[in-house]
Design a protein around this motif. Structure first.
Motif, PDB file in Angstrom:
ATOM      1  N   ALA A   7       0.630  -1.100  -0.288  1.00  0.00           N
ATOM      2  CA  ALA A   7      -0.364   0.117  -0.002  1.00  0.00           C
ATOM      3  C   ALA A   7       0.785   1.008  -0.081  1.00  0.00           C
ATOM      4  CB  ALA A   7      -1.328  -0.396   1.468  1.00  0.00           C
ATOM      5  N   SER A  41      -6.988  -8.571  -9.102  1.00  0.00           N
ATOM      6  CA  SER A  41      -6.492  -7.728  -7.773  1.00  0.00           C
ATOM      7  C   SER A  41      -7.558  -6.607  -9.562  1.00  0.00           C
ATOM      8  CB  SER A  41      -6.202  -7.300  -6.959  1.00  0.00           C
ATOM      9  OG  SER A  41      -4.297  -7.254  -8.378  1.00  0.00           O
ATOM     10  N   CYS A 106      -4.611   3.173  -9.612  1.00  0.00           N
ATOM     11  CA  CYS A 106      -3.277   2.205  -8.678  1.00  0.00           C
ATOM     12  C   CYS A 106      -3.946   1.044  -7.676  1.00  0.00           C
ATOM     13  CB  CYS A 106      -2.337   2.978  -8.667  1.00  0.00           C
ATOM     14  SG  CYS A 106      -0.787   2.164  -8.314  1.00  0.00           S
ATOM     15  N   LEU A 107      -2.815  -0.656  -7.995  1.00  0.00           N
ATOM     16  CA  LEU A 107      -3.176  -1.276  -6.865  1.00  0.00           C
ATOM     17  C   LEU A 107      -3.366  -0.856  -5.900  1.00  0.00           C
ATOM     18  CD1 LEU A 107      -3.171  -4.341  -9.208  1.00  0.00           C
ATOM     19  CD2 LEU A 107      -5.009  -3.092  -8.308  1.00  0.00           C
ATOM     20  N   SER A 108      -2.187   0.063  -5.431  1.00  0.00           N
ATOM     21  CA  SER A 108      -0.819   0.230  -4.424  1.00  0.00           C
ATOM     22  C   SER A 108      -1.415   1.401  -3.668  1.00  0.00           C
ATOM     23  CB  SER A 108       0.347   0.226  -4.634  1.00  0.00           C
ATOM     24  OG  SER A 108       0.591  -1.079  -4.706  1.00  0.00           O
ATOM     25  N   PRO A 110      -5.041   2.477  -3.466  1.00  0.00           N
ATOM     26  CA  PRO A 110      -6.951   2.157  -4.392  1.00  0.00           C
ATOM     27  C   PRO A 110      -7.731   2.688  -4.049  1.00  0.00           C
ATOM     28  CG  PRO A 110      -6.190   0.902  -2.408  1.00  0.00           C
ATOM     29  CD  PRO A 110      -4.953   1.727  -2.901  1.00  0.00           C
ATOM     30  N   LYS A 111      -8.766   3.187  -4.538  1.00  0.00           N
ATOM     31  CA  LYS A 111      -9.799   3.549  -4.801  1.00  0.00           C
ATOM     32  C   LYS A 111      -9.838   5.113  -5.409  1.00  0.00           C
ATOM     33  CE  LYS A 111     -12.398   1.235  -1.708  1.00  0.00           C
ATOM     34  NZ  LYS A 111     -13.314   0.344  -0.991  1.00  0.00           N
ATOM     35  N   ARG A 113      -8.444   8.146  -8.186  1.00  0.00           N
ATOM     36  CA  ARG A 113      -8.569   7.739  -9.257  1.00  0.00           C
ATOM     37  C   ARG A 113      -8.223   9.494 -10.235  1.00  0.00           C
ATOM     38  NH1 ARG A 113      -8.808   3.276 -12.149  1.00  0.00           N
ATOM     39  NH2 ARG A 113      -8.692   3.826 -14.125  1.00  0.00           N
ATOM     40  N   ILE A 177      -5.178   5.367   3.907  1.00  0.00           N
ATOM     41  CA  ILE A 177      -4.667   4.298   2.906  1.00  0.00           C
ATOM     42  C   ILE A 177      -3.051   3.602   3.703  1.00  0.00           C
ATOM     43  CG2 ILE A 177      -3.329   3.368   1.148  1.00  0.00           C
ATOM     44  CD1 ILE A 177      -4.709   5.290  -1.023  1.00  0.00           C
ATOM     45  N   VAL A 184     -10.434  -2.886   0.912  1.00  0.00           N
ATOM     46  CA  VAL A 184     -10.476  -3.527  -0.502  1.00  0.00           C
ATOM     47  C   VAL A 184     -10.864  -4.691  -1.266  1.00  0.00           C
ATOM     48  CG1 VAL A 184      -9.275  -1.758  -1.002  1.00  0.00           C
ATOM     49  CG2 VAL A 184      -7.979  -3.942  -1.019  1.00  0.00           C
ATOM     50  N   TYR A 186      -8.634  -7.499  -2.477  1.00  0.00           N
ATOM     51  CA  TYR A 186      -7.644  -7.740  -2.590  1.00  0.00           C
ATOM     52  C   TYR A 186      -6.526  -7.270  -0.977  1.00  0.00           C
ATOM     53  CZ  TYR A 186      -6.247  -3.588  -4.702  1.00  0.00           C
ATOM     54  OH  TYR A 186      -6.206  -2.473  -5.042  1.00  0.00           O
ATOM     55  N   MET A 188      -3.690  -6.841   1.274  1.00  0.00           N
ATOM     56  CA  MET A 188      -2.427  -5.845   0.563  1.00  0.00           C
ATOM     57  C   MET A 188      -1.756  -5.668   2.315  1.00  0.00           C
ATOM     58  SD  MET A 188      -4.138  -1.973  -0.328  1.00  0.00           S
ATOM     59  CE  MET A 188      -3.340  -1.717  -1.222  1.00  0.00           C
TER      60      MET A 188
END
Length: 192
Positions: A7, A41, A106-108, A110-111, A113, A177, A184, A186, A188
């Motif tokens: 994360a 993910s 980015c998956l690292s 999350p949420k 954009r 985060i 999430v 997935y 982390m």
């Protein structure tokens, strides 16, 4: 095996990563795990630092984006056929074209954009999973995904491309985060 994703706030995400040699321990297994983790993910790219490995390795599958475009959207990216590839020891040789905005996540992180401006194309030199030298030019959405993953192996994140005011507006979300105050679907790993 699905690996936990690191994360935002974890120091490995800010490290300029090291090149590797073909004898890097369990490389084939790591690459397979990265693909599984990325797909598990719902990602389109994943860099080794995101799974806590400070090495110059990332995987990209932009085919799924290109194939998912509506016919009228495909005309915006006529030369972009997509790619599914492993990039090892990648180094950008050149960038070209006008900068354009596209909404990135980015998956690292999350949420979160945001629209990020990047050049239309890039030429990149790398070795594939068989350590065969490659030099290719990519454009459109595929170039964008590669730029994003390449940033990871250089210790950068997509939020680094945002204007300072926009970054300040995200400060609370980013702190949440880092503290693990996010849900999430997935695995982390949060900074300690």
């Amino acid at each position: 095996m699905i690996l936990p994703i690191v994360a935002y706030g974890h120091p490995v995400l800010r490290k300029v990563c090291d090149d590797i040699t073909p004898d890097y321990p369990n490389l084939k297994e790591l690459i397979a795990n990265m693909w599984e983790t990325m797909y598990g993910s719902n990602g389109v790219g994943l860099a080794a630092p995101q799974v806590n490995r400070p090495i110059r390795l990332f995987v990209v599958d932009s085919l799924q984006i290109i194939e998912g475009l509506e016919e009228d959207e495909k005309k915006d990216y006529p030369d972009d056929k997509g790619v599914k590839a492993v990039f090892i020891n990648a180094h950008i040789v050149a960038t070209d074209g006008d900068e354009w905005d596209y909404n990135e996540g980015c998956l690292s992180i999350p949420k979160v954009r945001e629209d990020v401006s990047r050049p239309e194309s890039l030429t990149i030199r790398y070795v594939d999973e068989h350590f065969q030298p490659q030099e290719r030019t990519f454009n459109g959405i595929t170039a964008r995904v590669i730029f994003h993953e390449y940033d990871h192996i250089d210790g950068k994140l997509f939020i680094d491309h945002l204007k300072p005011l926009k970054r300040r507006m995200l400060k609370g979300k980013l702190e949440n985060i880092t503290k693990g105050k996010i849900s999430v679907d997935y695995k982390m790993v949060f900074p300690k």
